[in-house]
Design an enzyme around this catalytic site. Sequence first.
Site, short mmCIF file in Angstrom:
data_model
loop_
_atom_site.label_atom_id
_atom_site.label_comp_id
_atom_site.label_asym_id
_atom_site.label_seq_id
_atom_site.Cartn_x
_atom_site.Cartn_y
_atom_site.Cartn_z
N GLY A 156 0.83 -1.25 0.07
CA GLY A 156 0.02 0.11 0.05
C GLY A 156 1.09 1.17 -0.14
N CYS A 214 5.32 -6.13 1.47
CA CYS A 214 5.68 -4.71 1.57
C CYS A 214 5.17 -4.03 2.71
CB CYS A 214 5.17 -3.95 0.33
SG CYS A 214 6.02 -2.44 0.05
N TYR A 215 3.96 -3.07 2.49
CA TYR A 215 3.11 -2.33 3.67
C TYR A 215 2.45 -3.38 4.50
CZ TYR A 215 -0.03 0.50 6.37
OH TYR A 215 -0.51 1.14 7.37
N SER A 269 -25.29 -6.16 -25.54
CA SER A 269 -24.90 -4.85 -26.41
C SER A 269 -23.81 -5.29 -27.68
CB SER A 269 -23.80 -4.04 -25.31
OG SER A 269 -23.03 -4.61 -25.08
N GLY A 270 -23.31 -6.47 -27.56
CA GLY A 270 -22.21 -6.98 -28.53
C GLY A 270 -20.81 -6.94 -27.60
N GLY A 271 -20.81 -6.40 -26.74
CA GLY A 271 -19.75 -6.38 -26.02
C GLY A 271 -19.38 -7.85 -25.38
N VAL A 272 -18.18 -7.92 -24.78
CA VAL A 272 -17.65 -9.19 -24.21
C VAL A 272 -18.41 -9.62 -23.07
CG1 VAL A 272 -15.54 -10.43 -23.49
CG2 VAL A 272 -15.19 -8.61 -25.20
N ASP A 273 -18.52 -8.59 -22.13
CA ASP A 273 -19.42 -8.98 -20.81
C ASP A 273 -20.73 -9.63 -20.80
OD1 ASP A 273 -16.80 -8.21 -19.83
OD2 ASP A 273 -17.58 -6.16 -19.20
N SER A 274 -21.75 -8.80 -21.82
CA SER A 274 -22.81 -9.25 -21.94
C SER A 274 -22.80 -10.33 -22.64
CB SER A 274 -23.56 -8.07 -22.41
OG SER A 274 -23.45 -7.75 -23.83
N SER A 275 -22.14 -10.58 -23.64
CA SER A 275 -22.11 -11.97 -24.37
C SER A 275 -21.82 -13.14 -23.84
CB SER A 275 -21.05 -11.98 -25.56
OG SER A 275 -21.50 -10.77 -26.50
N GLU A 304 4.49 -10.58 -6.22
CA GLU A 304 3.29 -10.59 -7.11
C GLU A 304 3.82 -10.07 -8.51
OE1 GLU A 304 3.57 -8.39 -4.29
OE2 GLU A 304 2.20 -6.46 -4.86
N LYS A 337 -11.37 -9.40 -16.33
CA LYS A 337 -11.63 -9.47 -17.59
C LYS A 337 -10.99 -10.52 -18.23
CE LYS A 337 -13.62 -6.94 -21.05
NZ LYS A 337 -14.83 -6.30 -20.85
N HIS A 379 7.96 -7.61 -3.61
CA HIS A 379 6.74 -7.84 -4.05
C HIS A 379 6.80 -9.14 -5.00
CE1 HIS A 379 4.28 -3.89 -3.22
NE2 HIS A 379 5.73 -3.52 -3.16
#
Length: 529
Positions: free
Chosen positions: A59, A86-87, A227-233, A175, A374, A173
């Site tokens: 952080g 780290c933090y 909508s044609g977008g990835v998420d709604s598809s 990660e 995503k 870190h």
Amino acid sequence: MATRSSGQLVAVLDFGAQYGQLIARRVRDLHVYSELVPCDVSAAELAQMKPSALILSGGPASVYAEDAPHVDPAIFELGLPILGFCYGHQTMAVALGGEVAHAEKGEYGPASLVRSGSSELLMSTPGEQTVWMSHRDSVCRVPKGFSVTARTETCPVAAMECAERRLYATQFHPEVRHTDYGRRMLENFLFGICRLEPNWTMDNLIDEKVDQIRAQVGNDRVILGLSGGVDSSVVAALVHRAVGDQLTCVFVNHGFLRQGEPELVEEVFRDQFDMSFVHVHAEERFLRLIAGVTDPEKKRKLIGTEFWKVFFEEAQRLDGVRFMAQGTIYPDIIESGARKTGGKASTIKSHHNLIPFPPGVHFDLIEPLDHFFKDEVRELGMALGLPESMVYRQPFPGPGLAIRIIGEVTSEKLEILKAADAIVREELDAYNTRLFEQTGEHNSEHSCWQYFAVLPDIRSVGVMGDERTYGHTVIVRAVESSDAMTADWAKLPYEVLGSISSRIVAEVAGVNRVAYDVTPKPPATIEWE
Ligand code: XMP
């Protein structure tokens, strides 16, 4: 809707959004479910979540700063394995009676780590290795019962642990990719120390999600706005797998999608998936809506609001619909949560209030992707059988081509932009493929990340054959980026730019000039409006 498989959960206590998100993603990359939890969660609340392990993120704060976030010290008494970075490392030290000092010299970037003694966390990593550091404060005295397992030249306690209590912490870190053995350390923690199973896989997840959706929906009907977008598809494919014909997809075609996209949506969902599918041709309506509008924000707002209006008009025509499925994803939730908690990322403050339900209309929401990042949504889409061109489509604004036409949008301009944009995409798809064949990398140094055409509000003089023309200019925008936060213009070979230009002026009537945008973001943005 929980997403954890087989009851395993690694809770990442987040002291600063960007750090925590990255850790959760790395843990999930190792097929263990991980979720962000605000760092001020109480030990009792945490215990209720029944996590298998905790990770304390890095952080931006100093542990002694007045507004520094602190953990409830009782979490160290829960008997859970805990790993701090780290933090998180410094917080653990201070909470358990150690000490952190403000160092003379900070340490930023790669550092050479030297191990001492044995450590299950650092097992199978070299005695000397490169790690990524970013700190000024340092632990100068470890808590009672802890031993120091690594140091760097400027950091005397680069890693510490109390193996007996399964408490581990590193100043660096693990990660980030620049820590050479970071992934190994995470594996050591998850599988060696915590004895977790790598069972968070797409196949398990689909089965689990399908069961959850079935249980929630029962015999009721579900509606979804495509909508044609990835998420709604991806939500459409997932909910359809769970409840079949109980789902109706309403595809609101505002007319501002790219060439071929509405056809692809219809072909995939109506023909391939055989869904109950309503294609609302609202192209004319949207053109009328924004006729004469030149202000970009006004265009965006009008289109966004109308999208939902059209959707709800359609939804109200259907009888007995109780649920509405939505493509909310994890970053949407983290971001809205972060705003509400003044910077600290928090879980679950859903977007429900953002859906403009008209008066008297209400649906219960189903948001099956609300804990997915995503790239996981994309993986899920592929596993559900959606075509790659849909799952890996480039980022595309909700208002679509309407904000890639600068100034007033007309049907003539839309036709010009669609045709020019199709050529830009065709040529640059081919260019990326050639690069891939040469380098074997999908995202090699010079490949373009996002590319499209823009139609500015410019006309200029030209000559075609013997005739003077007064035609449109098309701007080609192609950028290299990894997350759209920053971007650079793609250094395309002249031949590629040349063929895009000659094809556009030859094939798209009304265009007599092509220009290339050579501005990075910042100071420009990727889009023009
Ligand atoms: P800018 O233009 O701000 O865009 O540099 C950053 C990224 O976001 C995309 N973008 C959008 N994506 N809805 C979206 O889902 C939108 O309204 C929207 N506007 C911009 C843009 O294409 C770029 O990748």
